[in-house]
Design an enzyme around this catalytic site. Sequence first.
Site, short mmCIF file in Angstrom:
data_model
loop_
_atom_site.label_atom_id
_atom_site.label_comp_id
_atom_site.label_asym_id
_atom_site.label_seq_id
_atom_site.Cartn_x
_atom_site.Cartn_y
_atom_site.Cartn_z
CD GLN A 111 -3.48 0.10 0.18
OE1 GLN A 111 -3.52 -0.98 0.29
NE2 GLN A 111 -3.58 1.40 -0.31
CE LYS A 114 -2.57 -0.72 -3.71
NZ LYS A 114 -3.22 -1.43 -3.86
CE LYS A 126 -5.72 -4.64 2.69
NZ LYS A 126 -5.74 -3.80 1.79
N GLY A 165 -12.69 0.37 2.66
CA GLY A 165 -13.52 -1.69 2.37
C GLY A 165 -12.34 -2.61 1.14
CG ASP A 166 -8.66 -6.06 1.14
OD1 ASP A 166 -8.15 -4.64 0.06
OD2 ASP A 166 -9.04 -7.53 1.58
CB THR A 209 -11.04 -0.69 -7.24
OG1 THR A 209 -11.07 -0.52 -6.68
CG2 THR A 209 -9.40 -2.03 -7.44
CB SER A 376 -10.19 5.80 -0.42
OG SER A 376 -10.76 5.44 -1.04
#
Length: 444
Positions: A111, A114, A126, A165-166, A209, A376
Site C-alpha cells: 500500500q 501504491k 492496512k 473496504g477490502d 477499482t 478514497s
Amino acid sequence: MSYVDEIYEQVVAKNPAQPEFHQAVKEVLESLRVVIEANEENYKRDALLERLVNPERQIVFRVPWVDDKGQVQVNTGYRVQYNSAIGPYKGGIRLHPSVNLGIIKFLGFEQIFKNSLTGLPIGGGKGGSDFDPKGKSDREVMAFCQSFITELYKYIGADTDVPAGDIGTGAREIGYMYGQYKRLTGLYEGVLTGKGLTYGGSLARKEATGYGLLYLTAEMLKCNGQDIKGKTVAVSGAGNVAIYAIQKAQQLGAKPVTCSDSTGWIYDPEGIDVELLKEVKEVKRARLTEYAAARPSAQYHEGKGVWTAKVDIALPCATQNELNLEDAKTLVANGVFAVAEGANMPTTMEATEYFQANGVLFCPGKASNAGGVATSALEMSQNSERLSWTFEEVDSKLQTIMVNIFHNLDAAAKKYGLDGNYVAGANIAGFLKVAEAMTAQGVV
Ligand code: NDP
C-alpha cells in the site's frame, strides 16, 4: 552481501512464518536493486530500507462479539500503520478467515508504494480480522463491526489513519463501523472511506477499482500499439473489483467471458451479464451457480480453472497468489498478450517472470488497482470541504490519475534501462517519492 540482500535476510529472520510478507518485500527490493545500489552509501547510513520494511506501528487486538445463538465469539483484529512519510495512513480492512498478521503486513507494505503512485498525499496502512462475514446475519456482522471499532477507534482519525473496504468489507460493514466510530467519538468526520452516499460517501468509489483497472489497461495497450476494443477478457473474482472491471471492459468494447468465486467459475461465451452478476453477488450474496441457472449461455465449473479460458487479456481480481506458473503457461499458450492485476499480488513471482519472459504486457496491482485508494482520497477531500462532486467529476479525475500512473511507471522503467518492465517501474516510481520524504523528515 549487498544492502538489498542483507535487508531481505533480516526480514525473513525477524518475521518467521509470514510467506506473503516475504514475497511482497522480495518483489519490491529486487526491483529497487538498481536504484539502491546507485545510492547505497547514503541509504545504508540512514537505514532507509530498515525503516521502510519495519511498520511504524502494529496494533493487534481481541474482538469479542455475541452470535445469534447467544454464544460469545472471539476474533483477532489488526491494523498495521506502515508508513506516514507522505500522508496519513490509508488502506482497507480485510475480513476473511485467512487473515493473519503476515497477510496484513504484505498488504500494508504494498500500500505504501501504491498510494505514492496515485500522486495523492496518503501514507500506507492496512487492517483486518479473521472474521468471516459469509453466512452471518446482519445483526452478527453489526455486532462484530461495533466491537472491532470499539478498540480501533483509539488509533484512527480523519488526519491520522483512514481505513476503507477490502475483501469482506463492503458498504454494509463500513456503515456499521462508521456508526460506531461516530457514537464513540461524537465526531462526524471522514474517518472511513467507501461510505454510503447519504452520509459522506463519494460517487464512483464503488466502481473505482474496477474502472481504474480498465483505464490503466486501455492506456497500457494504447502505448503498445493495441486497442482494447474487440478483445476477449478473463476476469477472476465476482466481488467489488471484478464486477466493475467487467462493466468497464464492456463499456470500452471488450468482451469479458469469465468470473469466479471461492467455490467455482463461470465461462460465458456470450459475455458476462453484469446486471445478473450484480443481482447474484451484491443483492442476494449467493453462489455463482445461481448465475449459471439464470443464464443459458453460461457454463459453471467447480473449483479453480478460470485461467484455462482462451482470451487476449487476463485480469485477476480475486485474491493473492491465485495465478501460478502453470496458469501463466496455459494463458500464454492460449495467446494472452496482456495481464493487469485487479487484486493485490494475485500473480506468483514465477508466473510474473514467465509473462515477462514471454513478451506479455504485465502491470502489477499496486499500479493497476490504485484507482480504489485514489478515489478514497478524493472522498477524503470531499469530506474535508463538506461538498460532494458529481459522478462525472470523480470519474474523470480517476481516469486522469490512472493514465498518469501508467506514464509515471513507464518513464521510471525507461529511466533505469528496464523498458517495458512495469513491475520495476511501479516499485521505483512509488519508492522514490517516499524515500525522498523520509530522508527530508530525518530519523523518525
Ligand atoms: P470482495 O470481497 O468484494 O470479492 C472478492 C472476490 O474474490 C469474491 O468473489 C471472492 O469469492 C473471491 N475470493 C476471495 N478470496 C478467495 C480465495 N481465497 N479463493 C478464491 N476466491 C476468493 O473483495 P474485493 O473485490 O474488494 O477485493 C478483491 C481483491 O482486490 C483483493 O485482493 C483486494 O485486496 C483487492 N483490492 C480491492 C480494492 C477495493 O477497492 N475493493 C482496492 C484495491 C485492491 P467469494 O464470494 O466466494 O468469497
